[in-house]
Design a protein around this motif. Structure first.
Motif, short mmCIF file in Angstrom:
data_model
loop_
_atom_site.label_atom_id
_atom_site.label_comp_id
_atom_site.label_asym_id
_atom_site.label_seq_id
_atom_site.Cartn_x
_atom_site.Cartn_y
_atom_site.Cartn_z
N LEU A 214 28.36 -57.86 -26.23
CA LEU A 214 29.61 -58.61 -26.27
C LEU A 214 30.47 -58.10 -27.43
O LEU A 214 29.98 -57.91 -28.55
CB LEU A 214 29.34 -60.11 -26.45
N ASP A 215 31.74 -57.91 -27.16
CA ASP A 215 32.66 -57.40 -28.18
C ASP A 215 33.44 -58.56 -28.78
O ASP A 215 34.64 -58.69 -28.59
CB ASP A 215 33.61 -56.38 -27.53
N ASP A 216 32.74 -59.43 -29.52
CA ASP A 216 33.39 -60.65 -30.02
C ASP A 216 32.99 -61.01 -31.44
O ASP A 216 33.10 -62.17 -31.83
CB ASP A 216 33.10 -61.83 -29.08
N VAL A 217 32.54 -60.04 -32.22
CA VAL A 217 32.19 -60.29 -33.62
C VAL A 217 33.41 -59.94 -34.47
O VAL A 217 33.81 -58.78 -34.55
CB VAL A 217 30.98 -59.46 -34.06
N PRO A 218 34.04 -60.92 -35.12
CA PRO A 218 35.27 -60.64 -35.86
C PRO A 218 35.01 -59.90 -37.18
O PRO A 218 34.12 -60.26 -37.94
CB PRO A 218 35.84 -62.04 -36.12
N LEU A 219 35.83 -58.88 -37.41
CA LEU A 219 35.83 -58.19 -38.70
C LEU A 219 37.01 -58.64 -39.54
O LEU A 219 36.96 -58.65 -40.76
CB LEU A 219 35.87 -56.68 -38.50
N SER A 220 38.10 -59.01 -38.87
CA SER A 220 39.29 -59.49 -39.56
C SER A 220 40.14 -60.32 -38.60
O SER A 220 40.30 -59.95 -37.43
CB SER A 220 40.13 -58.32 -40.09
N PHE A 221 40.66 -61.45 -39.11
CA PHE A 221 41.59 -62.28 -38.35
C PHE A 221 43.03 -62.05 -38.81
O PHE A 221 43.94 -62.79 -38.40
CB PHE A 221 41.25 -63.76 -38.51
N ALA A 222 43.28 -61.04 -39.65
CA ALA A 222 44.62 -60.77 -40.13
C ALA A 222 45.56 -60.54 -38.95
O ALA A 222 45.22 -59.77 -38.04
CB ALA A 222 44.61 -59.56 -41.05
N PRO A 223 46.72 -61.20 -38.92
CA PRO A 223 47.62 -61.09 -37.75
C PRO A 223 47.98 -59.65 -37.40
O PRO A 223 48.17 -59.34 -36.22
CB PRO A 223 48.86 -61.89 -38.20
N THR A 224 48.09 -58.77 -38.40
CA THR A 224 48.47 -57.38 -38.12
C THR A 224 47.27 -56.46 -38.00
O THR A 224 47.44 -55.26 -37.81
CB THR A 224 49.38 -56.85 -39.26
N ASN A 225 46.05 -57.02 -38.12
CA ASN A 225 44.86 -56.16 -38.08
C ASN A 225 43.66 -56.92 -37.54
O ASN A 225 42.60 -56.94 -38.15
CB ASN A 225 44.56 -55.60 -39.48
N ARG A 226 43.82 -57.55 -36.39
CA ARG A 226 42.71 -58.27 -35.77
C ARG A 226 41.73 -57.25 -35.20
O ARG A 226 42.06 -56.50 -34.29
CB ARG A 226 43.21 -59.20 -34.66
N THR A 227 40.53 -57.21 -35.76
CA THR A 227 39.53 -56.23 -35.32
C THR A 227 38.20 -56.91 -35.07
O THR A 227 37.85 -57.91 -35.70
CB THR A 227 39.35 -55.12 -36.37
N PHE A 228 37.45 -56.33 -34.12
CA PHE A 228 36.18 -56.90 -33.70
C PHE A 228 35.16 -55.79 -33.50
O PHE A 228 35.52 -54.63 -33.32
CB PHE A 228 36.34 -57.68 -32.39
N THR A 229 33.90 -56.18 -33.54
CA THR A 229 32.83 -55.25 -33.22
C THR A 229 31.88 -55.92 -32.24
O THR A 229 32.11 -57.06 -31.83
CB THR A 229 32.09 -54.80 -34.50
N THR A 230 30.83 -55.22 -31.87
CA THR A 230 29.95 -55.71 -30.80
C THR A 230 28.68 -56.34 -31.36
O THR A 230 28.32 -56.13 -32.52
CB THR A 230 29.58 -54.57 -29.85
N ARG A 231 28.00 -57.07 -30.52
CA ARG A 231 26.67 -57.62 -30.81
C ARG A 231 25.85 -57.58 -29.53
O ARG A 231 26.40 -57.58 -28.42
CB ARG A 231 26.77 -59.07 -31.32
N ARG A 232 24.54 -57.59 -29.69
CA ARG A 232 23.65 -57.63 -28.54
C ARG A 232 23.12 -59.05 -28.37
O ARG A 232 22.81 -59.73 -29.35
CB ARG A 232 22.49 -56.65 -28.71
N THR A 233 23.03 -59.48 -27.12
CA THR A 233 22.55 -60.83 -26.82
C THR A 233 21.55 -60.77 -25.66
O THR A 233 21.49 -59.78 -24.92
CB THR A 233 23.71 -61.76 -26.42
N ARG A 234 20.81 -61.84 -25.53
CA ARG A 234 19.95 -61.99 -24.36
C ARG A 234 20.16 -63.39 -23.79
O ARG A 234 20.50 -64.34 -24.50
CB ARG A 234 18.48 -61.78 -24.70
N HIS A 235 19.95 -63.49 -22.50
CA HIS A 235 20.14 -64.75 -21.79
C HIS A 235 18.78 -65.32 -21.39
O HIS A 235 17.89 -64.58 -20.96
CB HIS A 235 21.01 -64.54 -20.56
N THR A 236 18.64 -66.62 -21.52
CA THR A 236 17.37 -67.26 -21.20
C THR A 236 17.63 -68.70 -20.77
O THR A 236 18.78 -69.15 -20.69
CB THR A 236 16.42 -67.22 -22.41
#
Length: 265
Positions: A214-236
């Protein structure tokens, strides 16, 4: 895996008339995922703690997250039209040499936008991390610096929002917490599952070896530099206590027709 001794789990009950957890939204179409995103939960924590949009998020994004779906809710589509009150053509996405937005050509006076929400959904979120940080976040949730929202500013949470801290691994905390669905939903389920003490609920857990990304890990919420990275998950699926008291006077249904179901018995 056994967590370090200095970690604690914070449980949040994410419930409200509307929620929206987007991760691929555009101006004309704002989607919602079927369950809370990590960026949305981190944003809620950052707002509670009074952090600015440009503040560092490393400690919050580094918390392990687990989401249990107690009541999935249903999708609601909200239809919008947008226009300029002065009657001028709307700007386009293109810019000129000076970096200013161009007007639409041919002139367009109305934009159609669609926004999607989850209605009547309830989730149990578990955050695992250093005890000192978790304790400070629980205090912040109870005394928020900024208004809290369930993914979008207009989505106000109901109470209680925090269910307190738990010890032990994150997955165990999610498994042990009673079902948070509304009373009518739990009673309706109970009518078809005689005297059952546990219910299997879907869950998504942070897992470095998980098979979903999932590409929903925030690195910055700055309005001019909103950036995200990924994380691994499992479903159960996790078997959680229903919170329903078995009725000794009600005979087992054994899968047959229940003549009292319509009477709510």
């Amino acid at each position: 895996m056994t967590p370090p001794d200095n970690t604690t789990v914070l449980l949040l009950r994410l419930a409200g008339p509307l929620q929206s957890w987007g991760d691929r939204s555009t101006f004309n179409r704002r989607e919602t995922r079927p369950e809370p995103t990590k960026s949305g939960v981190v944003g809620l924590l950052a707002a509670a703690a009074g952090r600015s949009r440009t503040a560092a998020l490393d400690d919050l994004a580094g918390l392990s997250l687990g989401i249990r779906v107690d009541q999935p809710g249903t999708i609601l589509r909200d239809y919008h039209t947008v226009s300029d009150y002065r009657g001028q053509p709307l700007p386009s996405a293109a810019v000129n040499a000076k970096g200013l937005q161009k007007l639409t050509s041919p002139a367009k006076h109305t934009h159609i936008t669609q926004r999607f929400y989850l209605q009547d959904a309830i989730f149990l979120a578990a955050l695992e991390g250093p005890t000192e940080l978790i304790t400070s976040l629980e205090h912040a949730i109870r005394h928020p610096a900024f208004p809290l929202a369930l993914g979008r500013r207009s989505c106000v949470p109901t109470q209680p929002l925090t269910l307190g801290q738990r010890t032990g691994p994150l997955q165990n905390a999610l498994r042990a917490e009673p079902w948070q669905a509304s009373t009518p939903v739990r009673k309706r389920w109970g009518r078809h599952n005689d005297n059952a003490t546990h219910v299997d609920l879907p869950a998504t857990l942070d897992d470095p070896e998980g098979n979903d990304v999932l590409d929903d890990v925030p690195l910055s919420f700055a309005p001019t530099n909103r950036t995200f990275t990924t994380r691994r998950t499992r479903h159960t699926y996790l078997a959680a206590p229903t919170g329903l008291t078995p009725d000794p006077l009600r005979p087992p249904n054994n899968g047959g027709h229940d003549p009292f179901a319509l009477l709510g018995w």
